[in-house]
Design an enzyme around this catalytic site. Structure first.
Site, mmCIF file in Angstrom:
data_model
loop_
_atom_site.group_PDB
_atom_site.id
_atom_site.type_symbol
_atom_site.label_atom_id
_atom_site.label_comp_id
_atom_site.label_asym_id
_atom_site.label_seq_id
_atom_site.Cartn_x
_atom_site.Cartn_y
_atom_site.Cartn_z
ATOM 1 N N ASN A 1 -15.143 112.653 73.238
ATOM 2 C CA ASN A 1 -15.711 111.808 72.183
ATOM 3 C C ASN A 1 -15.558 112.577 70.874
ATOM 4 O OD1 ASN A 1 -16.662 109.630 73.845
ATOM 5 N ND2 ASN A 1 -18.292 110.990 74.552
ATOM 6 N N GLU B 1 -16.057 103.286 76.430
ATOM 7 C CA GLU B 1 -17.408 103.504 75.900
ATOM 8 C C GLU B 1 -17.426 103.506 74.371
ATOM 9 O OE1 GLU B 1 -18.644 107.054 78.028
ATOM 10 O OE2 GLU B 1 -19.326 105.830 79.701
ATOM 11 N N ARG C 1 -7.123 109.427 79.660
ATOM 12 C CA ARG C 1 -8.222 109.139 80.587
ATOM 13 C C ARG C 1 -8.248 107.673 81.020
ATOM 14 N NH1 ARG C 1 -13.751 110.292 79.355
ATOM 15 N NH2 ARG C 1 -14.311 111.717 81.014
ATOM 16 N N ARG D 1 -18.020 97.571 87.967
ATOM 17 C CA ARG D 1 -17.478 98.729 87.265
ATOM 18 C C ARG D 1 -16.581 99.583 88.165
ATOM 19 N NH1 ARG D 1 -21.081 103.250 83.992
ATOM 20 N NH2 ARG D 1 -19.604 104.955 84.204
ATOM 21 N N ASP E 1 -18.806 107.428 88.204
ATOM 22 C CA ASP E 1 -19.006 108.511 87.239
ATOM 23 C C ASP E 1 -19.757 109.708 87.825
ATOM 24 O OD1 ASP E 1 -18.858 109.889 84.887
ATOM 25 O OD2 ASP E 1 -20.439 108.779 83.879
ATOM 26 N N GLU F 1 -9.851 114.450 87.444
ATOM 27 C CA GLU F 1 -10.934 115.029 86.646
ATOM 28 C C GLU F 1 -12.167 115.204 87.518
ATOM 29 O OE1 GLU F 1 -11.666 113.300 82.716
ATOM 30 O OE2 GLU F 1 -13.822 113.407 83.076
ATOM 31 N N GLU G 1 -23.822 117.064 85.415
ATOM 32 C CA GLU G 1 -24.511 115.979 84.708
ATOM 33 C C GLU G 1 -25.446 115.179 85.618
ATOM 34 O OE1 GLU G 1 -21.820 113.355 82.700
ATOM 35 O OE2 GLU G 1 -23.388 111.925 82.130
ATOM 36 N N GLU H 1 -28.346 115.809 97.512
ATOM 37 C CA GLU H 1 -28.098 114.404 97.845
ATOM 38 C C GLU H 1 -29.300 113.785 98.568
ATOM 39 O OE1 GLU H 1 -25.070 113.826 100.804
ATOM 40 O OE2 GLU H 1 -24.477 111.903 99.927
ATOM 41 N N TRP I 1 -24.637 99.125 81.523
ATOM 42 C CA TRP I 1 -23.639 100.073 81.994
ATOM 43 C C TRP I 1 -22.987 99.710 83.330
ATOM 44 C CZ3 TRP I 1 -22.185 103.338 78.313
ATOM 45 C CH2 TRP I 1 -23.072 103.537 77.245
#
Lengths: 645, 645
Positions: free
Chosen positions: A177, A261, A294, A311, A340, A362, A368, A477, A507
């Site tokens: 970004n 995004e 990407r 998505r 994601d 990737e 995150e 998990e 989203w």
């Protein structure tokens, strides 16, 4: 120096082989010379005082560097008389020397080793912003940017050494970004700083990459379009690349997040992703440059009422039809899963459709969604699973590891003294490096090696640390979101539980849980996502009974009383996992506590504090998820454990 | 001028009474002179060209200002021969002139009017930060602060005129959360700017207030404590006040948010709220200063598992026992409800316990939880309800309006051209002023007056605008969170629906909805909150059948099949309200559309755009709340309307 050297902090050894008393070699390249320097200083740090000779003498055991011309990364280590010979190009020697030093530090006899990396691009993507902040950064501020400008410091060099020492050879220093001052990286403004970083990287074989904004011609060039088919736009990029690539040695290319995004991209001009990427590819081609494009293109303003849009389908829907349309120097960069970086996702089906397109997988070592470097979550076993995954769509070279051309990971570093916030998170950096070089590397062996290099060879420490690392992902998990469903985290921060946090948001990440059922149906009766896989995989995923249980709620909407293979209901399985996950997290913390006195006190306490955070957070996850499901279902735990009403 | 004058933008009148041809008076004070200037310019704007005389002449009809000495705010208007006489102190004349001009602009005959405000303090609290941002600001940036410093501009003066014109006389210019440069307001740094603002305000009878941080002695004074009983701390505050009050005329005192949401306060030093407030009261007393001490003290790190703690109880629990312990110049500032500015809350019970303590009721015209000046929500009827509320704890002076000593509202202004983002939101500012002066004022009449002053006297416009304003709060309530339960908004932003957004958070605002029931029980079997009211009120609130239905879910936890008085189930009532609320919002938008051409085109379109946002948001609220309840209960709408699954 306000930071540690992690696994490069060589320890003095009690016994060293005789050949460590002499180092031979006269490398000609900067990289070869760096390899020699590392060899000497590494041996010295381990307690040797090697004599340094230009060429070998018969009868004197030595470590000999044999540099050969070229730029490939292949390297071989072999016994030569009573000594060791490391042979390769300058770049190869770097890897050879670090490999040698690591083995030596481990105190292991090592076999002959001839190796070349599986991929020519093995890089970290830093989401560092020009203002010094790091998007999804959990280890302090950026060490690449300060006060709005790139900087090159001693740490830049040590970063490059750490990268090379685990086999990595590329670094994109700025966030995909691209905002604020980061836009100016393309102009002449920071050429001097970028050149310094690039040279510093080059010594260790690390290429510099830059994230660029697709709309740079508008933002910087004063043009009124960024249309990839516009001649002015093409010309602007060509001129920009001419200036940039001729002034910055070792610049490898651009990373681009387009039409994603809210980022600008070719879709804004009615052009395809291929047209956008190819335009840039043409601009960088004269300099051997590459475009990493990407594939994170999806509808991020979805209406939650819309149950047709999925998505998970987006990557394939957008990019599969474009296979074969990209220039040779374009690499499609796809996240490992279709959504994601959740703790459990199936492998992105897109890769199975790319037959004539180079691709870059990737991963994300920035945790995150996996505890943000406050929880321990060793990701290399997951990466290995993914790399081993077979698409069943062609007879050979069918695995992920065989289909991709390159790998990258979103970095987990910052300017914290220990680089990664959580000391144990450095294992993900190291491990990603090793598995990038060799996708068949054993995650357990990597963990063991990392532990010994980092904490020394006390077996109690090695055993505990290795055990914690290897269990950590399953533990995480269990107490977080179950069976592949994902997205129970707090919106925005992505830390901690908020099961309905994203439920009515834009989203595209919905649980759609009601009193009776939970999940999104992705079989042919649902969104049809399963059909993006090859027939054997589609058949497996669409069949509830055949679908791997750990992914059951990724693929299917199920009633809470669905019977798992072991006879438990789905709901009871989720309750059980949450109680067990917490207990296991607490057990990991206890195991760590037992290491007190066996490693550096400051490190011990720092990790202990993180474990306390993790255990508190695990309790929160357990209670929130269980309570949320209890309130929906009114079904108590069969074993009578406490679920808050 | 890049902003409008709102209701002060006097329109030319076709017919004016004869007495508008002459203005008489020779006021001595600055305020009296300002009143005279306003009178002349107001008459001129309406089309008169008044002759100006120092003293009345027999036979010439005139508007005569009679200034008398003193500083009270009482004013009288009366017929005097064929003219009008306005009599009062300088401050009184200001209100008298604006009252006269408003009546004149309305084209109404007016009766004799002798009036004094119900409260000596009638103020706006601005949550403006020194950096120019506004906490919970929905109308642009601050006009009090730019680039980290207070500024005095033409707008400051027009702000003071607007304040005075609706009867307000105080303004706290900075956020109760005192951060960054705002801390320096207490030092000498911005004395000149503050003095300018204060003088500008003074001309219109508006006092300046400052929010201060309780830990200023630490932050600014270099002391190592802010303990209110520490002699050094007391001395520091005294010296600070000496400098401040002697250099800034018209400074009325301090507003303090202490021990609240992470702000420092006396609790940090083991001292009571009274000890903290009294220390400051002693420091400001020599200058006639006052301390406004917020009662927003509650546990904002609550564990959601804890069902004993009830945020609604906190005000009373903390402050009721301290009644009588505060200095005379301390005012306890309490929000109108026990929680936080939800669209429907009971009146804070604390007020019923304050017999020997001055109090200030805090309303909020910034629509933080009521549509953020994107939705229309006219709050004056709610304020009137609250002011009329009786505690039934003493035979007379038992109403809120009779118990409080002062009123304030969190401001809804910013540097937007129309001051309040939504043009219709200005009615809340105007209305708050009028009801502060006279708590028995009629909200419908206020709405009508505001509409005519703002949009002119086209009856179609007046009728539509008044009707929209008067319905708006109930409409908003219907499509948002039902029956007083509150807290279904998106965490952080507080805009839009997220029913479980706060459910597992630390703020003490829980719905605790499960498959069968919803709400928090606050009767004696629950948290006991009902028992903070006087016996008759407690009896009413604790009895589900007697409890006002609009507050049912504030006080009680109920099953979805609970039968409302009209026979509908609780769930069906909620569904119905949500469908109806949306329809009514859409109807308001349609009604506005019909005004096209009847008012300024830019204003029309701006409000139309806001209505479109409101209708979209109302649909979102309707669908999210209904879907969320449907998923929990699996009960469809009895009328078969669409609820998304």
């Amino acid at each position: 120096m306000d930071y540690s050297l992690l696994w490069l902090d060589w320890r003095p050894k009690k016994r060293l082989p005789a050949y460590t008393r002499c180092v031979c070699g006269l490398p000609a390249t900067r990289q070869g010379k760096a390899a020699l320097r590392e060899l000497i200083s590494g041996l010295q740090a381990m307690g040797a005082a090697p004599e340094i000779r230009r060429s070998p003498s018969t009868g004197i055991p030595a470590v000999t560097l044999m540099e050969r011309p070229g730029s490939d990364e292949q390297v071989s280590l072999r016994r030569s008389g009573d000594g060791i010979e490391i042979a390769g190009t300058g770049r190869g020697l770097i890897y050879g020397v670090f490999h040698f030093l690591r083995r030596l530090s481990m105190g292991e006899e090592f076999p002959e080793w001839t190796s070349a990396p599986a991929y020519a691009i093995r890089m970290l993507d830093h989401w560092d912003n020009a203002d010094g902040s790091i998007e999804r950064g959990y280890a302090g501020q950026s060490f690449f940017f300060r006060n709005g400008k790139p900087v090159c410091t001693e740490r830049t060099r040590d970063y490059a050494r750490l990268m090379a020492s685990c086999g990595l050879n590329g670094c994109c220093i700025n966030n995909v970004n691209v905002r604020g001052n980061a836009r100016k990286l393309l102009t002449g403004s920071y050429q001097r700083e970028l050149r310094r970083i690039a040279l510093c990287f080059a010594e260790y074989g690390v290429s510099l990459w830059l994230s660029v904004s697709f709309s740079a011609p508008l933002e910087l060039g004063g043009l009124d379009t960024a249309d990839p088919l516009d001649e002015g736009v093409r010309q602007w990029w060509k001129e920009t690349c001419l200036r940039l690539f001729t002034s910055i040695p070792n610049l490898a290319g651009f990373l681009v997040k387009a039409d994603s995004e809210g980022r600008p991209g070719p879709h804004s001009y009615g052009r395809s992703q291929a047209e956008g990427a190819n335009m840039l590819a043409d601009a960088v081609r004269p300099y051997g440059g590459k475009i990493l494009w990407r594939c994170f293109v999806y509808n991020c303003t979805q209406d939650w009422r819309d149950t047709k849009t999925d998505r998970a389908r987006a990557q394939c829907d957008h990019f599969a039809p474009l296979d074969g349309q990209f220039r040779e120097n374009v690499y499609l960069q796809l996240k490992n899963g279709p959504v994601d970086f959740q703790v459990r996702e199936p492998v992105s089906p897109l890769l199975g459709h790319l037959e004539r397109t180079a691709s870059l997988m990737e991963f994300q070592i920035a945790q995150e969604y996996t505890g943000q470097q406050r929880h321990v979550c060793y990701l290399i076993p997951m990466f290995r699973e993914i790399l081993d995954f077979r698409f069943h769509s062609r007879p050979e070279k069918d695995r992920v590891s065989e289909r991709i051309s390159a790998v990258c990971a979103v970095s987990n570093t910052g300017d914290d003294g220990n680089w990664t916030g959580h000391d144990l998170a450095a294992a993900n950096w190291f491990g990603f490096g090793l598995i990038s070089w060799n996708p068949a590397a054993d995650p357990a062996e990597i963990a063991r090696e990392w532990s010994i290099l980092t904490f020394g060879d006390d077996p109690a420490v090695t055993e505990t640390v290795t055990d914690i690392l290897l269990r950590s992902r399953e533990v995480y998990e269990k107490y977080t979101s179950p069976l592949g469903i994902g997205w129970m985290c707090v919106p925005g921060t992505h830390y901690g539980p908020s099961p309905e946090g994203y439920e009515f948001d834009r989203w595209g990440t919905y649980l759609r849980a009601n009193h009776r059922e939970i999940g999104v149906e992705r079989g042919p009766e649902g969104t049809g996502f399963t059909e993006q896989y090859s027939p054997p995989l589609a058949a497996m995923y669409r069949d509830i009974a055949a679908c791997p249980e750990e992914l059951l709620l990724f693929f299917h909407r199920l009633p809470y009383d669905y019977r798992m293979k072991d006879g438990r209901t789905l709901l009871q399985r989720i309750y059980d996992d949450h109680f067990a996950g917490y207990e296991e997290a607490a057990a990991m913390a206890d195991a760590w506590d037992k290491l007190e006195g066996r490693l550096d006190g400051e490190v011990f306490r720092r990790v202990q504090e993180r474990f306390r955070m993790q255990v508190r957070s695990a309790a929160e996850w357990r209670d929130v998820v269980n309570t949320w499901l209890y309130r929906l279902t009114m079904q108590p735990d069969e074993k009578g454990r406490r679920i808050y009403p």
